[in-house]
Design a protein around this motif. Structure first.
Motif, PDB file in Angstrom:
ATOM      1  N   SER A 147      -9.637   3.010   1.826  1.00 28.27           N
ATOM      2  CA  SER A 147      -8.873   2.385   0.762  1.00 28.27           C
ATOM      3  C   SER A 147      -7.480   1.991   1.248  1.00 28.27           C
ATOM      4  O   SER A 147      -6.866   2.673   2.053  1.00 28.27           O
ATOM      5  N   GLU A 148      -6.999   0.859   0.747  1.00 26.96           N
ATOM      6  CA  GLU A 148      -5.640   0.434   1.080  1.00 26.96           C
ATOM      7  C   GLU A 148      -4.612   1.137   0.212  1.00 26.96           C
ATOM      8  O   GLU A 148      -3.425   1.071   0.468  1.00 26.96           O
ATOM      9  N   GLU A 149      -5.077   1.762  -0.840  1.00 24.52           N
ATOM     10  CA  GLU A 149      -4.168   2.380  -1.787  1.00 24.52           C
ATOM     11  C   GLU A 149      -4.697   3.769  -2.091  1.00 24.52           C
ATOM     12  O   GLU A 149      -5.878   3.944  -2.357  1.00 24.52           O
ATOM     13  N   ALA A 150      -3.838   4.771  -2.017  1.00 23.55           N
ATOM     14  CA  ALA A 150      -4.259   6.112  -2.377  1.00 23.55           C
ATOM     15  C   ALA A 150      -4.625   6.147  -3.857  1.00 23.55           C
ATOM     16  O   ALA A 150      -3.942   5.545  -4.681  1.00 23.55           O
ATOM     17  N   ALA A 154      -3.008  12.780  -4.534  1.00 22.04           N
ATOM     18  CA  ALA A 154      -3.628  11.567  -4.012  1.00 22.04           C
ATOM     19  C   ALA A 154      -5.016  11.916  -3.497  1.00 22.04           C
ATOM     20  O   ALA A 154      -5.214  12.121  -2.302  1.00 22.04           O
ATOM     21  N   LEU A 181      -4.227  16.136  -1.282  1.00 23.65           N
ATOM     22  CA  LEU A 181      -2.833  16.058  -0.864  1.00 23.65           C
ATOM     23  C   LEU A 181      -1.993  15.785  -2.104  1.00 23.65           C
ATOM     24  O   LEU A 181      -2.343  14.924  -2.917  1.00 23.65           O
ATOM     25  N   SER A 191       0.820  -1.209   0.000  1.00 27.22           N
ATOM     26  CA  SER A 191       0.000   0.000   0.000  1.00 27.22           C
ATOM     27  C   SER A 191       0.852   1.256   0.000  1.00 27.22           C
ATOM     28  O   SER A 191       1.941   1.274   0.586  1.00 27.22           O
ATOM     29  N   SER A 192       0.344   2.304  -0.640  1.00 27.56           N
ATOM     30  CA  SER A 192       0.944   3.635  -0.564  1.00 27.56           C
ATOM     31  C   SER A 192      -0.142   4.582  -0.119  1.00 27.56           C
ATOM     32  O   SER A 192      -1.163   4.678  -0.794  1.00 27.56           O
ATOM     33  N   LEU A 193       0.063   5.268   0.979  1.00 31.21           N
ATOM     34  CA  LEU A 193      -0.988   6.146   1.477  1.00 31.21           C
ATOM     35  C   LEU A 193      -0.391   7.465   1.947  1.00 31.21           C
ATOM     36  O   LEU A 193       0.756   7.523   2.374  1.00 31.21           O
TER      37      LEU A 193
END
Lengths: 340, 340, 340
Positions: free
Chosen positions: C145-148, C138, C119, A31-33
């Motif tokens: 969500s697990e991913e942006a 993003a 962001l 993941s990327s957050l």
């Protein structure tokens, strides 16, 4: 009404986390957050030479929370009195402002145990080579309770030598906390804030909780070493006991020169702008649940000026159940921090 | 954009209440509770000689509420115009800022009836010996309504004599309020904020509500006497009528000297630091529901300086149904108040 | 910590809307409603010549939302760098501060398409006769969500001539947006904020969304002409395509003299106090849903001084399904705007 002596300040932290699926409860891919990690606004006023007030709020996801909100009386020689909502004096890393941390996130044990802010009354004093704090608080475990919970929390630090860039701090802290049947539960992330909480203890209807902690801080010129060990004993209302413990060792090294400041028994910011190399080993154990976690982190911070700071951490985390590794993963975190 | 004339201020109140189980709906033992009672931040700007603006928010339990938010025009000789969200001009005690109250909590009748803040337009003027206010408002009873509710609220005060520390104020106020079927309900605590609401009236789908109130304020040197009587007539959409009434008498006596200030038809703060002794008798009746309550309070306030004030009240409260006492209890309340 | 260079500002807008029942989903009679439309507080700090920070929050209905929260670096000659939460650079009307709009509400197409704040990281630069911005963001479509989600958004404006009160701006903007299955849906009011959303598109589990927009701004002394055309192509995760498009033409004429300012590729406030006459034609189409709307608005604004502005609009709106008018109605809106 005119406000002559009045200080408005604040800070915002922007975080980026990239981490393996193993740091999520049901993750299938990495993941990327991004997030605004903290956005805080503070008002501080020197009422006169004897009284000082602080009011601080945190803004996040549509909510606003009162953080510090207290009145401090400095008129006694033996101790200062603080009345209102304030940080309970437990844990060197917890008492360090989030703006001045060595790593992006505090260690697992600090997050799990340190009580944070409560309404209460506290005294803090200074003797030769000794800083001490003692407080009586009404922590807010449950909002509908007919009776405020209560806690007595104290801390003492012996500082055998203390110059600007050369000091040793040895601290002990405790907290005796009445829970009156409110829930206690360990529920911690492995030092990556946007990942999931993997350390999940039993939900305990707690009667009381005892906390103890040991602190070491050693500043020697460009080098800072900081370590804590903490344990918690939880008694349930059915008279069962649960134990938890953990600790960390972390260091910082000012590559560009300068040193970490120290003030009133707490770590403060770097003395100069420039680069800082950091590292940490951290562990945490849920003894009866037979669950553990360990992290290794290395980081690099850059302080541009008093307003702007950049941080980067690489974290390797491992989670054990009954002594066997159940998941292990890597993460990188970046922070842009802006204080005003 | 530069803000030359600009005033930022605020206040925080920390309260401790200890009260008998009888002041809770299902209480079995006495309670001790603490809370941040109010945390408010205000911005006031003098735009120019003719225009003034105010913006005030309250922070509580994660929420932020807009309190005052208005624009005031002072360019006419006969009256000032206020546009925006503002206190409706009903009730001397309600119009007194919570920072300047004689007791920790306002009286039951004020809490039950006084409309508080609404979006609207109002005029306020001054004639020889007379202050008057008149406004048209859109109270926010329900959030999903297709049509704004409306209210006309007015107040007039005759001040036959007025020196700094010697004045008499006789006031009358009314409010005619369209409810359009929105709910009206009495639901009041017995002047202890962290206890439960024991006075519970019928839930009425109201067509309109008429409020009337009488006010007396007498300041004579160290002594302040303040009393109000208010009544409400509620017509339901099924043409039923419900009546409510109540009042209070309270006093303050500046033990350390000085007097209570008075400004634009409202009670203001004490002139000097020091001790103030206070007392109140308060009552409230739900006539058709045949339910009543009475409280007796004595209190002691200490004003340290313009920023810090301490208050303590002892309250004896009794609740009657059909003329019979159904519960009676005691409470003590303490407040630390910090303004900046 | 002392804040030497620091700017606190904000604004509050009070709105009154009166509109026909046809502008409500299930309306049976015309409505009159009031609201605080926006209440914003901003902190801006010049950290030094190279760095600038901004933090802005919006307060509404008990919630507080972070709007702008970014750090800007101005040390490069070719572009400025902005890191944090910021408006994505799409749409001239969206980029115009709500304080400086010609009409009370932005047009349907702007409200439906313009991404608003996310962001991210962006660059903005200036060449002779050209302003450009490009950013990677993003967006926060879903909180769990697990991913942006990600978006690339850019804008370029050619300004063939530019004097204070005489300029032409021709702009193009695009945004390529990954949705990763998050929902996209058109749900718009007909430019009356307290009325209901009548334009309701399909709920699409979107794979990605492409936005394009054209902008014209022409300022000639007292006269300002502003027009945009935008389109969106939405691809669902089931590979279906949906198209939406719309635009507006609006003008302002400074009856009392002066002109509309222009700064860094954006419309700004009026140069002088006084009256401004405005008008707009606006339309929006959901092509696959075969649904359209049109509005005609005329308005009158009065700028009292840099702090206070009044606005009034008369809006005629019509809603079509399959080319047939299904509802049409009128509205009037008034605004009192107070900046500090």
């Amino acid at each position: 009404k005119k406000n002559d002596i009045f200080d408005l300040s604040g800070y915002v932290m922007f975080d980026y986390d990239r981490f393996d699926a193993s740091l999520l409860e049901d993750g299938t891919e990495s993941s990327s957050l991004v997030e605004i990690r903290r956005a805080r606004l503070s008002l501080k006023s020197d009422i006169n030479d004897l009284w000082e007030g602080k009011f601080q709020v945190d803004v996040a996801d549509g909510d606003i929370d009162i953080k510090d909100a207290y009145l401090e009386y400095k008129g006694w020689s033996f101790a200062d009195l603080t009345v209102g909502q304030q940080k309970e004096n437990f844990g060197l890393e917890k008492l360090t402002s989030s703006r001045n941390l060595l790593m992006i996130e505090r260690s697992m044990v600090t997050e799990a145990f340190a009580p944070g802010r409560s309404l209460g009354v506290s005294l803090s004093g200074e003797l030769p080579s000794v800083y001490w704090q003692l407080g009586y608080y009404a922590p807010d475990y449950a909002t509908d309770s007919e009776e405020a919970s209560s806690a007595v929390t104290g801390r003492i630090a012996w500082v055998p030598w203390q110059e600007n860039d050369n000091l040793l701090h040895l601290g002990f802290a405790f907290s005796e906390r009445e829970y009156d049947g409110e829930q206690f539960r360990i529920n911690e992330r492995l030092e990556v804030n946007q990942a999931d909480s993997l350390l999940e203890g039993k939900k305990i209807d707690a009667d009381n909780v005892s906390l103890q902690g040991l602190e070491i801080l050693w500043v020697q010129d460009r080098f800072t070493l900081m370590s804590e060990w903490q344990q918690a004993s939880v008694s349930s209302i059915e008279q069962e006991d649960y134990d938890y413990e953990g600790g960390y060792v972390q260091f910082g090294y000012q590559l560009s020169g300068g040193f970490r400041k120290y003030k009133n028994g707490k770590l403060s910011k770097v003395s100069d702008q420039g680069w800082e190399l950091t590292g940490r080993y951290s562990e945490f154990s849920l003894i009866e649940e037979n669950e553990d976690a360990e992290t290794y982190t290395i980081g690099l911070n850059y302080t541009l000026n008093k307003n702007v700071k950049f941080m980067g951490d690489y974290i390797k985390a491992e989670h054990f159940e009954a002594g066997t590794s159940v998941s292990s993963g890597n993460a990188i975190s970046f922070r842009v921090q802006y204080s005003f």
